[in-house]
Enzyme design. Sequence first.
Site, short mmCIF file in Angstrom:
data_model
loop_
_atom_site.label_atom_id
_atom_site.label_comp_id
_atom_site.label_asym_id
_atom_site.label_seq_id
_atom_site.Cartn_x
_atom_site.Cartn_y
_atom_site.Cartn_z
N ARG A 192 0.73 -1.19 0.01
CA ARG A 192 -0.11 -0.08 -0.15
C ARG A 192 0.78 1.28 0.20
O ARG A 192 1.96 1.17 -0.06
CB ARG A 192 -0.85 0.05 1.28
CG ARG A 192 -0.12 -0.05 2.74
CD ARG A 192 -1.03 0.03 3.81
NE ARG A 192 -2.23 -1.03 3.78
CZ ARG A 192 -1.79 -2.04 4.40
NH1 ARG A 192 -0.85 -2.48 4.98
NH2 ARG A 192 -2.87 -3.01 4.47
N TYR B 197 13.49 7.09 13.94
CA TYR B 197 13.31 7.01 12.56
C TYR B 197 14.30 8.08 11.58
O TYR B 197 14.62 7.34 10.41
CB TYR B 197 11.77 7.36 12.27
CG TYR B 197 11.09 7.34 10.81
CD1 TYR B 197 10.70 6.27 10.18
CD2 TYR B 197 10.94 8.60 10.13
CE1 TYR B 197 10.49 6.26 9.05
CE2 TYR B 197 10.86 8.50 8.83
CZ TYR B 197 10.32 7.03 8.13
OH TYR B 197 9.95 7.34 6.91
N LYS C 65 16.83 6.58 8.65
CA LYS C 65 16.78 7.18 7.70
C LYS C 65 18.01 7.68 7.21
O LYS C 65 18.34 7.75 5.96
CB LYS C 65 15.45 8.01 7.43
CG LYS C 65 14.20 7.23 7.18
CD LYS C 65 14.16 6.18 6.23
CE LYS C 65 12.64 5.53 6.16
NZ LYS C 65 12.77 4.52 5.20
N ASN D 47 13.11 15.50 12.83
CA ASN D 47 11.83 15.77 13.11
C ASN D 47 11.36 15.33 14.57
O ASN D 47 11.82 14.18 14.96
CB ASN D 47 10.95 14.65 12.27
CG ASN D 47 10.47 15.26 10.82
OD1 ASN D 47 10.66 16.51 10.85
ND2 ASN D 47 9.68 14.42 10.14
#
Length: 233
Positions: free
Chosen positions: A11, A141, A145, A135
């Site tokens: 998805r 995360y 990344k 962030n």
Amino acid sequence: MSIAVVTGAGRGIGRAIAERLATDGHQLLLVDVSEAVEETARELEGTAVRADITAADGMAAIVSAVRESGHGPAVLVNNAGITRDAILRRMTEADFRAVLRVNLGGPLALTRELAPLLQDGGAVVNISSRAQLGNVGQFNYGVSKGGVIGVTRAMALALAPRLRVNAVAPGFVETEMTRAMPSEVAQRVVRQIPLAEPGQPMDIANAVAWLASHEARYVTGQVLYSCGGRSFA
């Protein structure tokens, strides 16, 4: 025959990438832990592999499916990833390790296994994130990344000249995950984007398709930010 292997293809961004690569004429081998990958594969006339890229049996299933296709893939897209968001002081060791295991360890392990099977002149595209620049609430995360970018550059050197390796770093993209965010949070993020709107999964897919194509034959070890300008704002 040109085969593209796409992980996390059930998805969202992964599915959009699969659709775009199918449009370019690639046969698809789609990987995901979710049963959604089976429906995606049916709709796009590809092959589905239900597999966990961090597990030995999952890796074996993917390699087996590639070998059974009878053709070395021309493209590998390492898109599978997870989030376990929390600010640093509330983050558990388990959540930190889980995100790094999938988001960073997965692309490294799968590329290592499939690189010998990829066609000469093939392309690997890793999905990083604008979040690697920082962030709030995404410590693990962002670290994972950022690691993907380091791995991309190391792979580009290790696998040249036979293969090219690049990364796409999406920003705020409209997916099931972001649509579930509180509206005021999403609106605040959008206000920080110079192009003043969220990205769409196909925006990321188009960037991936270009890096995977012959048009990018002289591009390797690079990071393409598809984030509406937020990487410098």
